[in-house]
Design an enzyme around this catalytic site. Structure first.
Site, PDB file in Angstrom:
ATOM      1  N   CYS A 134       0.717  -1.172   0.112  1.00  0.00           N
ATOM      2  CA  CYS A 134      -0.064  -0.040  -0.099  1.00  0.00           C
ATOM      3  C   CYS A 134       0.910   1.083  -0.032  1.00  0.00           C
ATOM      4  O   CYS A 134       1.876   1.293   0.700  1.00  0.00           O
ATOM      5  CB  CYS A 134      -0.913   0.121   1.112  1.00  0.00           C
ATOM      6  SG  CYS A 134      -2.102  -1.188   1.411  1.00  0.00           S
ATOM      7  N   ARG A 158       4.165   0.008  -4.719  1.00  0.00           N
ATOM      8  CA  ARG A 158       3.867  -0.690  -3.454  1.00  0.00           C
ATOM      9  C   ARG A 158       2.434  -1.747  -3.309  1.00  0.00           C
ATOM     10  O   ARG A 158       2.367  -2.421  -2.420  1.00  0.00           O
ATOM     11  CB  ARG A 158       3.740   0.405  -2.359  1.00  0.00           C
ATOM     12  CG  ARG A 158       5.091   1.281  -2.364  1.00  0.00           C
ATOM     13  CD  ARG A 158       4.815   2.233  -1.142  1.00  0.00           C
ATOM     14  NE  ARG A 158       4.616   1.755   0.075  1.00  0.00           N
ATOM     15  CZ  ARG A 158       5.620   1.362   0.737  1.00  0.00           C
ATOM     16  NH1 ARG A 158       6.867   1.815   0.616  1.00  0.00           N
ATOM     17  NH2 ARG A 158       5.434   0.896   2.048  1.00  0.00           N
ATOM     18  N   TRP A 190      -2.701  -3.014  -1.844  1.00  0.00           N
ATOM     19  CA  TRP A 190      -2.076  -4.219  -1.926  1.00  0.00           C
ATOM     20  C   TRP A 190      -3.286  -4.934  -0.810  1.00  0.00           C
ATOM     21  O   TRP A 190      -2.928  -4.833   0.501  1.00  0.00           O
ATOM     22  CB  TRP A 190      -0.828  -4.506  -1.739  1.00  0.00           C
ATOM     23  CG  TRP A 190      -0.242  -5.743  -1.832  1.00  0.00           C
ATOM     24  CD1 TRP A 190       0.082  -6.446  -3.114  1.00  0.00           C
ATOM     25  CD2 TRP A 190      -0.104  -7.082  -0.760  1.00  0.00           C
ATOM     26  NE1 TRP A 190       0.466  -7.656  -2.849  1.00  0.00           N
ATOM     27  CE2 TRP A 190       0.281  -8.270  -1.802  1.00  0.00           C
ATOM     28  CE3 TRP A 190      -0.247  -7.050   0.291  1.00  0.00           C
ATOM     29  CZ2 TRP A 190       0.511  -9.414  -1.256  1.00  0.00           C
ATOM     30  CZ3 TRP A 190      -0.197  -8.458   1.076  1.00  0.00           C
ATOM     31  CH2 TRP A 190       0.295  -9.281   0.264  1.00  0.00           C
ATOM     32  N   ASN A 230      -2.228   1.686   5.991  1.00  0.00           N
ATOM     33  CA  ASN A 230      -1.309   0.509   5.217  1.00  0.00           C
ATOM     34  C   ASN A 230      -0.867  -0.243   6.622  1.00  0.00           C
ATOM     35  O   ASN A 230      -0.716   0.270   7.438  1.00  0.00           O
ATOM     36  CB  ASN A 230       0.139   1.319   4.841  1.00  0.00           C
ATOM     37  CG  ASN A 230       1.101   0.380   4.250  1.00  0.00           C
ATOM     38  OD1 ASN A 230       0.950  -0.907   4.056  1.00  0.00           O
ATOM     39  ND2 ASN A 230       2.241   0.580   4.429  1.00  0.00           N
ATOM     40  N   GLY A 231      -1.184  -1.546   6.581  1.00  0.00           N
ATOM     41  CA  GLY A 231      -0.499  -2.452   7.543  1.00  0.00           C
ATOM     42  C   GLY A 231      -1.809  -3.373   7.747  1.00  0.00           C
ATOM     43  O   GLY A 231      -2.832  -3.516   7.034  1.00  0.00           O
ATOM     44  N   GLU A 235      17.939 -16.842  -8.193  1.00  0.00           N
ATOM     45  CA  GLU A 235      17.532 -15.476  -8.592  1.00  0.00           C
ATOM     46  C   GLU A 235      16.982 -15.347  -9.893  1.00  0.00           C
ATOM     47  O   GLU A 235      16.001 -14.860 -10.113  1.00  0.00           O
ATOM     48  CB  GLU A 235      18.921 -14.715  -8.423  1.00  0.00           C
ATOM     49  CG  GLU A 235      18.461 -13.122  -8.848  1.00  0.00           C
ATOM     50  CD  GLU A 235      17.185 -12.450  -8.052  1.00  0.00           C
ATOM     51  OE1 GLU A 235      16.967 -13.009  -7.290  1.00  0.00           O
ATOM     52  OE2 GLU A 235      16.941 -11.218  -8.510  1.00  0.00           O
ATOM     53  N   LYS A 257      13.209 -14.470 -10.902  1.00  0.00           N
ATOM     54  CA  LYS A 257      12.778 -13.399 -11.673  1.00  0.00           C
ATOM     55  C   LYS A 257      11.796 -13.775 -13.035  1.00  0.00           C
ATOM     56  O   LYS A 257      10.952 -13.111 -13.044  1.00  0.00           O
ATOM     57  CB  LYS A 257      14.231 -12.734 -12.357  1.00  0.00           C
ATOM     58  CG  LYS A 257      15.062 -11.832 -11.656  1.00  0.00           C
ATOM     59  CD  LYS A 257      14.507 -10.525 -11.560  1.00  0.00           C
ATOM     60  CE  LYS A 257      14.358  -9.952 -10.232  1.00  0.00           C
ATOM     61  NZ  LYS A 257      14.582 -10.517  -8.816  1.00  0.00           N
ATOM     62  N   GLU A 302       8.276 -14.299 -11.197  1.00  0.00           N
ATOM     63  CA  GLU A 302       7.503 -13.158 -10.838  1.00  0.00           C
ATOM     64  C   GLU A 302       7.218 -12.244 -11.963  1.00  0.00           C
ATOM     65  O   GLU A 302       6.255 -11.543 -12.081  1.00  0.00           O
ATOM     66  CB  GLU A 302       8.260 -12.256  -9.898  1.00  0.00           C
ATOM     67  CG  GLU A 302       9.573 -11.823 -10.084  1.00  0.00           C
ATOM     68  CD  GLU A 302      10.224 -11.112  -8.781  1.00  0.00           C
ATOM     69  OE1 GLU A 302       9.250 -10.531  -7.947  1.00  0.00           O
ATOM     70  OE2 GLU A 302      11.094 -10.817  -8.839  1.00  0.00           O
ATOM     71  N   HIS A 313      20.204 -36.230  -7.769  1.00  0.00           N
ATOM     72  CA  HIS A 313      19.391 -36.742  -6.670  1.00  0.00           C
ATOM     73  C   HIS A 313      17.813 -36.503  -6.550  1.00  0.00           C
ATOM     74  O   HIS A 313      17.130 -36.719  -5.550  1.00  0.00           O
ATOM     75  CB  HIS A 313      19.885 -36.123  -5.262  1.00  0.00           C
ATOM     76  CG  HIS A 313      21.266 -36.179  -5.250  1.00  0.00           C
ATOM     77  ND1 HIS A 313      21.924 -37.311  -4.682  1.00  0.00           N
ATOM     78  CD2 HIS A 313      22.526 -35.259  -5.307  1.00  0.00           C
ATOM     79  CE1 HIS A 313      23.173 -37.133  -4.487  1.00  0.00           C
ATOM     80  NE2 HIS A 313      23.654 -36.125  -4.691  1.00  0.00           N
ATOM     81  N   LYS A 360       6.027  -4.184  -4.072  1.00  0.00           N
ATOM     82  CA  LYS A 360       7.485  -3.874  -3.947  1.00  0.00           C
ATOM     83  C   LYS A 360       7.742  -3.991  -2.598  1.00  0.00           C
ATOM     84  O   LYS A 360       8.847  -4.673  -2.132  1.00  0.00           O
ATOM     85  CB  LYS A 360       7.607  -2.484  -4.223  1.00  0.00           C
ATOM     86  CG  LYS A 360       9.280  -2.087  -4.314  1.00  0.00           C
ATOM     87  CD  LYS A 360       9.833  -2.659  -5.332  1.00  0.00           C
ATOM     88  CE  LYS A 360      11.459  -2.258  -5.467  1.00  0.00           C
ATOM     89  NZ  LYS A 360      12.259  -3.375  -6.009  1.00  0.00           N
TER      90      LYS A 360
HETATM   91  O1  M6R Z   1      12.777  -4.768   0.259  1.00  0.00           O
HETATM   92  P1  M6R Z   1      13.391  -6.299   0.461  1.00  0.00           P
HETATM   93  O2  M6R Z   1      15.045  -6.361  -0.042  1.00  0.00           O
HETATM   94  O3  M6R Z   1      13.336  -6.586   2.074  1.00  0.00           O
HETATM   95  O4  M6R Z   1      12.405  -7.188  -0.409  1.00  0.00           O
HETATM   96  C1  M6R Z   1      12.625  -8.495  -0.251  1.00  0.00           C
HETATM   97  C2  M6R Z   1      11.694  -8.992  -1.086  1.00  0.00           C
HETATM   98  O5  M6R Z   1      10.539  -8.981  -0.947  1.00  0.00           O
HETATM   99  C3  M6R Z   1      12.059  -8.826  -2.400  1.00  0.00           C
HETATM  100  O6  M6R Z   1      13.384  -9.034  -2.940  1.00  0.00           O
HETATM  101  C4  M6R Z   1      11.087  -9.600  -3.659  1.00  0.00           C
HETATM  102  O7  M6R Z   1      11.485 -10.937  -3.594  1.00  0.00           O
HETATM  103  C5  M6R Z   1      11.524  -8.967  -5.046  1.00  0.00           C
HETATM  104  N1  M6R Z   1      10.283  -8.997  -5.607  1.00  0.00           N
HETATM  105  C6  M6R Z   1      12.570  -9.805  -5.812  1.00  0.00           C
HETATM  106  O8  M6R Z   1      12.443  -9.298  -7.250  1.00  0.00           O
END
Ligand code: M6R
Length: 614
Positions: A2, A27, A75, A101-102, A484, A488, A491, A507, A609
């Site tokens: 949010c 956000r 969100w 927010n929260g 990673e 990517k 997501e 394995h 985010k």
């Molecule tokens: O702001 P942060 O680094 O604490 O966020 C951690 C994860 O939420 C963040 O890296 C998330 O996995 C991203 N969407 C990855 O691209």
């Protein structure tokens, strides 16, 4: 999670608030809404879906002019993303409007209380409960600040609340507990935002708030009170980036722009880290050399991409300092009763500095008397504030939901921390540290070379439109890179993707290999003979079973050529630093493939985010 904006000044509040929401949309983008104070009433509109839906609705049915207002981009937590659940929320007579927010954890009990008193609630949200209660307090004769102070005493959980009163054109009032909020200080106008990007086009002067504080902004000033009503002071600071840093610079996506900013981000994160004598110097370290010498274990906590940066850090810290390192998902950390004490250094990695899982893990570590060092990209955010020390990365604002330059600069900070520990503990000679620093200082140019070859990766992405599954293999520091790369792709392209340690394949996961399955292989530098050779064997094994192998290989290493369907060249770098260059083609691949598949790269479905709920 949010985005929140508040404004009071002389400009049209609707314009200021909508522009702020546009910058905060990363956000959360399930719904958006705005509320203005005009002619003694609350004028508002709110719509499910992205901000564009709200903008269209307002264009069709304009709101009245006003110089005071609040806005929200959501969100969803409590209740589906519908018009009714969108913020702002009001009470029964629409005297106040509230955005939030929260999560208000005792909302069911408070809702029950309101319903028992015949108040009708129009949404499924916890926010509306807060709005109803706030309105009752205002109707009892309290001004908005006093009412907010009384309201927060009744709420449990994490929240930023921002409110306006229809009968008070002078103030916007906000409360903050365990959720982000910053104040923007202008001339004859003041702002509230989940982060500074909400108001960066109007002012670069900001104020951070502490936990459990209520802030009142008027045209002429800012007043901060603790939840018990005693006066408090926020810390003022100057934001060292401007509006242009938050714009796309001609790229189609923020993510693509941020990938291309990586050479600069890495260089900036290395700036000023050495004294004229060549010693490493981390000026936000705040832990004494003796405290660091006493460290006998490091635990790294983080989530998502930041967690993978932590996995790379483990290899570097253990190799250079011989101190054992554990890497733990922040969301799991405090639930397993971790063994830690005053000689454990906890390293919390977070780009946003607001991730709730990481924050809670930090709080747990500090109750066990451990020192916490944050690696963070966001000045003024909660995680560095609640840590004993911080190494700031200097990536600039990262707007794309998928982390890219955030990751690379976290890696840089991890290497710096590892080298600094080695310097203090004397586990590496000065000239060895100097050599690694020189290798790091060469990285921006090497990342640029990878970016200059983006066309080959883009062609490869075009070949994979319609692909349903992709595997990523790596070894050693290349293993987190494989994870990673898979994250990517998941997501952004919504494709099934998994990363594996190449040695683990036999394995079990090798059963997934079928004819034509794309397998991206991060090949370690040839300098580490055993590692590279073992990786070659893994590539042969999957290829023999029909996989289509796409190999990321350093310049000059031709041993892989017979087993690779596609070769992507990487600059020659030491094995520990290879993640800095190897991850870049994987970022480009996911960004391009998602673009070709017609996805919203900056705002992928279901994500936000900054994950400020546990
Ligand atoms: O702001 P942060 O680094 O604490 O966020 C951690 C994860 O939420 C963040 O890296 C998330 O996995 C991203 N969407 C990855 O691209």
């Amino acid at each position: 999670m949010c985005g929140i904006v508040g404004y009071v000044g002389e400009k049209q509040a609707q314009d200021v608030v909508i522009a702020g929401l546009r910058r905060l949309e990363y956000r959360g983008y399930d719904s958006a809404g705005v509320a203005l104070v005009a002619g003694g009433v609350i004028a508002s509109d709110k719509r499910a879906g992205k901000l564009a839906n709200l903008e269209k609705a307002i264009a069709d049915h304009p709101l009245p002019g006003s110089t005071i207002g609040i806005g929200h981009t959501r969100w969803a937590t409590h209740g589906a993303p519908t018009d009714a659940n969108a913020h702002p929320h009001s009470g029964g007579v629409r005297r106040v409007a509230v955005v939030h927010n929260g999560i208000i954890e005792n909302f069911a009990e408070l809702r029950g209380e309101l319903e028992a008193a015949d108040h009708v609630l129009l949404s499924e949200t916890d926010t509306e409960v807060a709005a109803q209660l706030l309105e009752l307090l205002v109707l009892s004769g309290l001004d908005l600040t006093a009412a907010m102070l009384q309201l927060v005493a009744r709420l449990e959980g994490a929240f930023t609340l921002v409110a306006v009163d229809a009968h008070d054109r002078s103030r916007v009032v906000a409360a903050r507990r365990n959720s982000p909020l910053v104040v923007g200080i202008g001339e004859g106008e003041n702002f509230l935002g989940s982060d500074v990007s909400a108001f960066i086009e109007h002012t670069r002067e900001a104020m951070e708030l502490g936990q459990d504080q209520v802030v009142t902004i008027t045209r002429d000033g800012v007043e901060v009170l603790n939840f018990d009503g005693t006066p408090a002071e926020g810390r003022r600071y100057h934001v060292d980036w401007d509006l242009s840093a938050a714009e796309k610079d001609g790229h189609d996506w923020f993510m693509r722009k941020e990938i291309h900013e990586q050479p600069r981000a890495v260089a900036d994160s290395l700036l000023g880290r050495r004294t004229p004598e060549g010693h490493l110097h981390l000026d936000e370290m705040r832990l004494s050399d003796q405290e660091l010498r006493d460290v006998d274990k490091v635990i790294i906590i983080a989530c998502g991409t930041s967690f993978y940066a932590g996995m790379v850090a483990k290899y570097a810290i253990e190799h250079w300092t011989r101190v054992p390192v554990e890497v733990e998902l922040a969301s799991e950390f405090r639930y397993r009763d971790p063994i830690l004490d005053y000689s454990t250094l906890v390293v919390a990695i977070s780009q946003s500095g607001e991730t709730a899982d990481t924050l809670q893990a930090i709080r747990h570590a500090r109750t066990q008397r451990s020192k916490v060092l944050a690696i963070c990209n966001t000045n003024g955010s909660t995680i560095p504030r609640e840590s004993d020390a911080v190494i700031y990365t200097h990536a600039g604002p990262e707007i794309g939901v998928a982390s890219t330059k955030g990751f690379l600069t976290q890696l840089v900070a991890c290497y710096l921390l590892a080298l600094y520990l080695a310097q203090v503990k004397g586990t590496r000679y000065g000239d060895e540290i100097d050599q690694v620093m020189q290798q790091l200082e060469a990285i921006p140019e090497q990342v640029q070379r990878v970016l200059d070859d983006a066309a080959q990766v883009y062609d490869m992405a075009a070949d994979h439109v319609g692909t349903r599954s992709v595997l990523f293999l790596g070894r050693h520091a290349g293993y987190p890179v494989a994870l990673e790369g898979a994250l990517k792709l998941k997501e952004l392209a919504y494709i099934h993707a998994e990363g594996f340690a190449a040695g683990e394949l036999k394995h079990g996961p090798i059963a997934l290999i079928e004819e034509g399955l794309p397998v991206l292989c991060v090949v370690p530098p040839a300098g580490r003979d055993q590692l590279r050779d073992k990786m070659v064997s893994g590539i042969q094994e999957v290829r023999a079973r029909g996989a289509r192998t796409i190999c990321l290989v350093e310049d000059g290493d031709d041993a892989i050529t017979p087993y690779a369907d596609v070769i992507i060249r990487l600059p020659k770098v030491p094995v520990l630093l290879q993640p800095l260059v190897a991850v870049v083609p994987l970022q480009l691949f996911a960004c391009e493939l998602a673009t070709l598949m017609g996805h919203d790269v900056d705002q992928p479905r279901n994500l936000a985010k900054s994950v400020t709920v546990e």
